[in-house]
Design an enzyme around this catalytic site. Structure first.
Site, PDB file in Angstrom:
ATOM      1  N   LYS A  90       0.850  -1.186   0.000  1.00 58.93           N
ATOM      2  CA  LYS A  90       0.000   0.000   0.000  1.00 58.93           C
ATOM      3  C   LYS A  90       0.892   1.245   0.000  1.00 58.93           C
ATOM      4  O   LYS A  90       1.965   1.270   0.614  1.00 58.93           O
ATOM      5  CB  LYS A  90      -0.912   0.001   1.224  1.00 58.93           C
ATOM      6  CG  LYS A  90      -2.009   1.051   1.148  1.00 58.93           C
ATOM      7  CD  LYS A  90      -3.008   0.902   2.293  1.00 58.93           C
ATOM      8  CE  LYS A  90      -4.152   1.890   2.140  1.00 58.93           C
ATOM      9  NZ  LYS A  90      -5.125   1.804   3.254  1.00 58.93           N
ATOM     10  N   CYS A 188      -3.861   8.298  -7.661  1.00 63.56           N
ATOM     11  CA  CYS A 188      -4.952   8.223  -6.696  1.00 63.56           C
ATOM     12  C   CYS A 188      -5.956   9.337  -7.002  1.00 63.56           C
ATOM     13  O   CYS A 188      -5.593  10.519  -7.010  1.00 63.56           O
ATOM     14  CB  CYS A 188      -4.426   8.359  -5.270  1.00 63.56           C
ATOM     15  SG  CYS A 188      -5.701   8.156  -4.004  1.00 63.56           S
ATOM     16  N   LYS A 226       2.443   4.683 -12.094  1.00 60.00           N
ATOM     17  CA  LYS A 226       1.058   4.224 -12.130  1.00 60.00           C
ATOM     18  C   LYS A 226       0.170   5.355 -12.622  1.00 60.00           C
ATOM     19  O   LYS A 226       0.108   6.428 -12.022  1.00 60.00           O
ATOM     20  CB  LYS A 226       0.612   3.750 -10.748  1.00 60.00           C
ATOM     21  CG  LYS A 226      -0.750   3.066 -10.751  1.00 60.00           C
ATOM     22  CD  LYS A 226      -1.048   2.451  -9.388  1.00 60.00           C
ATOM     23  CE  LYS A 226      -2.348   1.678  -9.381  1.00 60.00           C
ATOM     24  NZ  LYS A 226      -2.619   1.066  -8.059  1.00 60.00           N
TER      25      LYS A 226
END
Length: 424
Positions: A90, A188, A226
């Site tokens: 995480k 995110c 990402k």
């Protein structure tokens, strides 16, 4: 079980070592067409699922995606024990005290009507932030995992504010634990965009280029960027990340969403004290969108970068081996699973491996590289589809008309040629 070599490289640009990727020539499965299958006493070798990605060897392409399934030592150890190819922890940052989660933080979408409690789960929304555990705690657990599993791949997901010194400190401290690679969370969709974190960077190519420059100047292990799907053309930031020194791209992170409204209470889900906030959408329903985004990145990488030097990790709605096969057919080297683990548990990897091997047996593929990117050539423009269909129709018409000239008659096909020109 196929054998594999788990030696790892610690440099950003590893020198190719052919010993790490032994030839599978002797295990290639011959085509069955035109042959009589005869049983023999020697069993055929199972398709090899092992992959080598940026110098890192994994027993299979299935990777725990960054999120709850990699939130602490206990669950990451479980993932290794169950056989996952790699684990991405995480996301961590320097100051976990700024990270305050709420609960409930998840909401599910079912195939049935709004409010159904029985239909199949097809969508999942989360409003969860990055790790709220102290960085020192996570670092100790990274180090412990690498000591206990020195031959397994542990990837640290990291995210920081727009601050060069902070990024450099975070990279240095995490690298000292012995992790094998970084995945940079530029994606995110919720949480702290006001601090220029997550998707706030991934949606701004100029900012992304600068931050990637800081990261790649400091890191000595492979770096994956990402990507956020919450952007018009995902290939643009992916290109910037690769040109700025990243060895790999991971896509996609979750899609910004509002899961729904409770039609009895009129309050949004997930509901926290009667209120909610937009969150990230994942699970089965996002799979087609993820495939489209991965296709865009894969085409760009194939056209502009050396495929062997860079990697692509596909993410989005993977719950079956066939889901993974689709990502690999579009060019992905690895496939990440996060929500799927939250729904089905860590043992899911055994099902994924078995189903992917079944797919490979069906097509006589002996390794992942045998079919990686195999479907890319079949994507084209709409205008090209029109041209292809027009030509195919003309060819079919020509066949129905039969011979075009007396010179086309043949002796062997005379009867069929006659039939081709009969009208009733």
């Amino acid at each position: 079980m196929a054998s594999f070599n788990l030696t790892q490289f610690r440099t950003k640009n590893p020198i190719p070592n052919l010993a790490l990727n032994p030839s599978r020539t002797g295990l290639t499965r011959p085509t069955r067409l035109g042959f009589r299958v005869v049983a023999s006493g020697k069993p055929q070798a199972e398709p090899d699922l092992s992959v080598t990605v940026n110098g890192l060897n994994m027993p299979n392409p299935f990777v725990i995606g960054s999120g709850p399934p990699g939130t602490n030592y206990t669950v990451m150890k479980r993932a290794f024990d169950e056989g996952w190819g790699a684990v991405i922890a995480k996301t961590v940052s320097l100051d976990a005290a700024k990270v305050i989660n709420v609960t409930p933080r998840y909401a599910r979408l079912r195939a049935d009507s709004n409010g159904s409690a029985k239909g199949q789960i097809i969508g999942w929304e989360n409003i969860e932030l990055i790790s709220d555990r102290p960085l020192e705690t996570m670092l100790k657990e990274f180090k412990q995992l690498k000591e206990e599993y020195p031959d397994r791949i542990l990837i640290a997901s990291i995210m920081e504010e727009y601050n060069k010194a902070a990024w450099e400190e975070l990279i240095d401290r995490v690298e000292q634990t012995g992790v094998d690679a970084f995945e940079i969370n530029f994606s995110c969709p919720h949480g702290m965009p006001e601090r220029r974190m997550g998707a706030a960077v991934g949606q701004d190519c100029a900012l992304l280029e600068e931050v990637c420059g800081w990261i790649n100047a400091k890191a000595t292990i492979p770096v994956w960027a990402k990507m956020t799907p919450n952007i018009t053309d995902i290939s643009q930031p992916a290109r910037v990340a690769l040109k700025s020194g990243c060895e790999g791209i991971a896509a996609i992170n979750t899609i910004m969403s509002v899961m729904g409204i409770d039609l009895k209470t009129l309050r949004p889900e997930p509901c926290v004290e009667g209120y909610s906030t937009p969150g990230g959408y994942s699970s089965k329903a996002v799979h087609p969108i993820a495939l489209g985004k991965v296709l865009s990145i894969a085409k760009m990488m194939k056209a502009e970068f050396n495929d062997g030097d860079y990697s692509l990790s596909g993410i989005g709605g993977v719950e079956a081996g066939g889901d993974a096969a689709e990502f690999i057919l579009l060019g992905a080297n690895t496939v990440q699973v996060c929500t799927g683990v939250m729904m089905h548990g860590y043992g899911l990897v055994k099902k994924l491996c078995a189903e992917l091997q079944d797919f490979m047996k069906l097509h006589n593929f002996s390794s992942i590289e045998d079919f990686r990117g195999a479907s890319l050539p079949y994507f084209t423009t709409h205008m090209d589809l029109v041209r292809r269909q027009r030509e195919a129709i003309e060819q079919r018409k020509a066949v129905k008309k039969g011979l075009q000239s007396d010179k086309d008659w043949t002796g062997d096909g005379f009867v069929k040629e006659t039939e081709s020109m009969v009208s009733n």
